[in-house]
Design a protein around this motif. Structure first.
Motif, short mmCIF file in Angstrom:
data_model
loop_
_atom_site.label_atom_id
_atom_site.label_comp_id
_atom_site.label_asym_id
_atom_site.label_seq_id
_atom_site.Cartn_x
_atom_site.Cartn_y
_atom_site.Cartn_z
N ALA A 349 0.79 -1.38 0.33
CA ALA A 349 -0.26 -0.08 -0.35
C ALA A 349 0.67 1.01 0.29
O ALA A 349 1.15 2.56 -0.63
CB ALA A 349 -1.14 -0.22 1.05
N VAL A 350 1.95 0.68 0.89
CA VAL A 350 2.96 2.36 0.63
C VAL A 350 3.62 2.95 -1.01
O VAL A 350 3.18 3.80 -1.06
CB VAL A 350 4.13 1.67 1.62
N VAL A 351 4.16 1.25 -1.28
CA VAL A 351 4.56 1.56 -2.62
C VAL A 351 3.51 2.34 -4.00
O VAL A 351 3.72 3.26 -4.53
CB VAL A 351 5.20 0.35 -3.29
N ARG A 352 2.21 1.39 -3.23
CA ARG A 352 0.79 2.24 -4.39
C ARG A 352 0.99 3.67 -4.37
O ARG A 352 0.50 4.33 -5.46
CB ARG A 352 -0.28 1.80 -3.89
N ASP A 353 1.02 4.54 -2.79
CA ASP A 353 0.43 5.18 -2.77
C ASP A 353 1.84 6.13 -3.64
O ASP A 353 1.10 7.32 -3.53
CB ASP A 353 -0.18 6.03 -0.95
N SER A 354 2.95 5.69 -3.40
CA SER A 354 4.07 5.85 -3.95
C SER A 354 3.69 7.19 -5.46
O SER A 354 4.20 7.72 -5.36
CB SER A 354 5.24 5.84 -3.52
N VAL A 355 3.40 5.86 -5.70
CA VAL A 355 3.23 5.72 -7.48
C VAL A 355 1.95 7.08 -7.19
O VAL A 355 2.35 8.09 -8.04
CB VAL A 355 2.55 4.85 -7.80
N PHE A 356 1.17 7.02 -6.47
CA PHE A 356 0.30 7.75 -7.04
C PHE A 356 0.27 9.45 -6.37
O PHE A 356 0.19 10.36 -6.70
CB PHE A 356 -0.99 7.50 -6.41
N GLY A 357 1.80 9.15 -6.03
CA GLY A 357 1.44 10.60 -4.81
C GLY A 357 3.21 11.38 -5.70
O GLY A 357 3.04 12.55 -5.67
N ILE A 358 3.17 10.47 -6.73
CA ILE A 358 4.51 11.66 -7.48
C ILE A 358 3.83 12.85 -8.13
O ILE A 358 4.34 13.40 -8.77
CB ILE A 358 5.04 10.66 -8.38
N GLY A 359 2.63 12.98 -8.13
CA GLY A 359 1.77 14.02 -8.72
C GLY A 359 1.56 13.53 -10.17
O GLY A 359 1.13 15.21 -10.99
N ALA A 360 1.46 12.70 -10.82
CA ALA A 360 1.90 12.91 -12.51
C ALA A 360 -0.12 12.79 -12.57
O ALA A 360 -0.77 12.21 -12.04
CB ALA A 360 2.54 11.58 -12.88
N ASP A 361 -0.48 12.54 -14.01
CA ASP A 361 -1.79 12.35 -14.07
C ASP A 361 -1.74 11.16 -14.90
O ASP A 361 -0.78 10.36 -14.33
CB ASP A 361 -2.16 13.50 -15.40
N LEU A 363 -2.03 9.42 -17.26
CA LEU A 363 -1.12 8.72 -18.48
C LEU A 363 0.25 8.54 -18.26
O LEU A 363 0.61 7.55 -18.13
CB LEU A 363 -1.32 9.67 -19.91
N TRP A 364 0.74 9.64 -17.89
CA TRP A 364 2.34 8.54 -16.93
C TRP A 364 2.13 8.38 -15.63
O TRP A 364 3.20 7.35 -15.47
CB TRP A 364 2.26 10.49 -16.77
N THR A 365 0.94 8.49 -14.75
CA THR A 365 1.81 7.07 -13.42
C THR A 365 0.82 5.07 -14.27
O THR A 365 2.03 4.70 -13.87
CB THR A 365 0.16 7.47 -13.05
N SER A 366 0.09 5.68 -15.38
CA SER A 366 0.42 4.24 -16.05
C SER A 366 1.27 3.78 -16.94
O SER A 366 1.59 2.56 -16.35
CB SER A 366 -1.03 4.24 -16.82
N VAL A 367 1.81 4.42 -17.35
CA VAL A 367 3.35 4.67 -17.87
C VAL A 367 4.17 3.58 -17.17
O VAL A 367 5.05 3.04 -17.40
CB VAL A 367 3.34 5.45 -19.10
N PHE A 368 4.26 4.57 -16.11
CA PHE A 368 4.83 4.74 -15.29
C PHE A 368 4.91 2.72 -14.45
O PHE A 368 6.03 2.84 -14.45
CB PHE A 368 5.28 5.79 -14.12
N SER A 369 4.53 3.29 -14.04
CA SER A 369 3.86 1.70 -13.25
C SER A 369 4.18 0.53 -14.44
O SER A 369 4.91 -0.78 -13.53
CB SER A 369 2.67 1.83 -12.25
N VAL A 370 3.46 0.31 -14.94
CA VAL A 370 3.44 -0.81 -16.13
C VAL A 370 5.02 -0.85 -16.60
O VAL A 370 5.35 -1.72 -16.21
CB VAL A 370 2.91 -0.78 -17.45
N SER A 371 6.25 0.42 -17.00
CA SER A 371 7.23 0.42 -17.41
C SER A 371 8.26 -0.22 -16.11
O SER A 371 8.62 -1.23 -16.14
CB SER A 371 7.56 1.51 -17.83
#
Length: 472
Positions: A349-361, A363-371
């Motif tokens: 949950a900490v990792v997930r919240d960190s991904v969403f906490g980077i402040g990206a929209d 599209l960028w969040t999806s691309v980053f997490s999948v990459s």
């Protein structure tokens, strides 16, 4: 919590290390899962039977038909001689002196036509080896050339691709396999063009240094491989009567997929899916899968109809294809099970919240997490499934709130999965190098450039462009 995060990182390192050393993912993933569970303090047996296995089984349940019929289709294209005929026809059109371009185009046609990536690798190596021998091109470039055709633009970028990597995003975003066609065509053209330029540059540079097809630097590894190795296994094939006939099954996959996605399916009434017995699935969630599945099945029927007098040979192809489908799907499903276990520990949950906490929209969040997940697991389909299982609903909600095109997110998420997935520990990379009888030291530099560096740069450029002008 800190211990749990250490456990996730340690398990990922273990998974990468085991895969790099040749341990099958179907074994490595459960072992890595145990490490994550032990550090988190969760019960091992319950995590395995109630989290790992259900996730693994769910993936097999959803995707087995595509893996099964894709493998059968690939074997039938081989035993009928159609795959080799396509290769020779393309070579005749492009020219034997353009061996690199001919190999890429032929590999791409087979992949875009619905043949399993691993089957294409086995089919293409003997053909590519002969083309490179005649043109006296250093054989160390063969893996990268084949990989550019099967692991990049035809797998994720080109709209309508029947590969599973192009279907998975639709299950989460309610999109079809032809999503964001313009974005995909531009991305595919860039990856193909830049990859071809790199390989031609490398060919010129290596030849200028005096390297040739049989040079020691480009020869097979000294680990026992020989020209009668894995990639050279001969299959008794039938000779197609006409050079154009072998292209019909590939065209069938595309035509049926296109017609179902854009014409037939939208015209039908899917209200019955609301019944409880169908589990609440929606048409949007299954549209891409069903269209591709029907396309491959139709192509198999075309193959059978064209070669019915050789039914005994075709039936042997059905049996062989069914066997070949099992290892790829269970390997990928095992990675998905590992992802489910990691997602179940509290530290995730900490990792997930960190991904969403980077402040990206979105599209960028999806691309980053999948990459990242594709890179860590060494699998585009496994990494994408892991990321979207954990974040897919949130990403879709975020995209709808921000007005981000779900079609563009489908296309760019799929393309993002086809970048870092070919790090050295990737099962696909290891398999391709084994087929070609070469080592990472000999061939990974060029393979990494065309399947990792170039696709990643293209995705970054396209995400930036779509963020400004929108989908196209």
């Amino acid at each position: 919590m800190a211990l749990g995060i250490i456990g996730i990182v340690t398990s990922l390192i273990l998974l990468i290390t085991l895969a790099y050393r040749g341990v099958p993912v179907i074994l490595a993933a459960p072992l890595a899962s145990v490490v994550a569970v032990v550090f988190s303090g969760a019960p091992i047996l319950a995590s395995y039977t109630e989290i790992f296995m259900p996730a693994m089984a769910a993936f097999v349940g959803s995707w087995f038909p595509v893996f099964l019929f894709g493998a059968i289709f690939g074997v039938l294209m081989t035993v009928t001689g159609y795959a080799e005929s396509i290769a020779r026809t393309v070579t005749g059109l492009v020219g034997s002196r353009s061996a690199i371009a001919a190999t890429i185009v032929t590999s791409a046609l087979m992949t875009y036509g619905g043949i399993s990536l691993f089957v294409v690798a086995f089919v293409m190596y003997p053909l590519a080896r002969e083309l490179f021998r005649v043109a006296d091109i250093p054989r160390r470039l063969i893996p990268a050339t084949i990989a550019l055709g099967i692991f990049t633009f035809t797998m994720t970028a080109l709209p309508g691709s029947p590969q599973v990597q192009n279907i998975i995003p639709g299950q989460f975003f309610g999109t079809g396999s032809f999503a964001a066609a313009g974005v995909g065509l531009v991305g595919g053209a860039l990856i193909f063009g830049l990859g071809l330029l790199w390989l031609e540059y490398r060919r010129t540079a290596l030849i200028r240094k005096g390297e040739s097809f049989d040079s020691p630097e480009s020869a097979r590894s000294a680990n026992g491989s020989s020209d009668s190795g894995t990639g050279d296994q001969q299959v008794t094939t039938l000779e197609p009567a006409n050079r154009l006939v072998p292209f019909l099954p590939l065209l069938t996959v595309f035509a049926v997929n296109f017609a179902c996605t854009l014409i037939i399916f939208p015209a039908l009434d899917w209200s019955y899916l609301a019944e409880d017995k169908f589990g609440g699935v929606t048409f949007e969630q299954r549209m891409g899968l069903w269209a591709v599945l029907l396309g491959i099945l139709a192509a198999i029927l075309v193959l059978v109809a064209l070669n019915f007098r050789h039914f005994a040979t075709l039936w042997a192809g059905f049996v062989d294809g069914a066997k070949r489908s099992l290892f790829p799907i269970f390997s990928t499903a095992s990675e998905v099970g590992y992802g489910a276990v990691v997602a179940s520990v509290a530290a995730f949950a900490v990792v997930r919240d960190s991904v969403f906490g980077i402040g990206a929209d979105a599209l960028w969040t999806s691309v980053f997490s999948v990459s990242i997940t594709a890179g860590l697991t060494g699998s585009s389909s496994g990494g994408m499934t892991i990321a979207l299982n954990a974040l897919g609903e949130d990403l879709r909600t975020m995209a709808e709130q921000e007005g981000v095109s779900l079609e563009a997110m489908h296309r760019l998420t799929a393309m993002a999965a086809g970048g870092l997935d070919t790090l050295p520990h990737s099962g696909a990379v290891v398999t391709l190098l084994i087929v070609c009888g070469l080592t990472h030291r000999q061939s990974y530099k060029d393979l990494g450039v065309v399947t990792l560096a170039i696709p990643v740069l293209v995705v970054i450029a396209l995400v930036s462009l779509v963020s400004v002008v929108g989908s196209f």
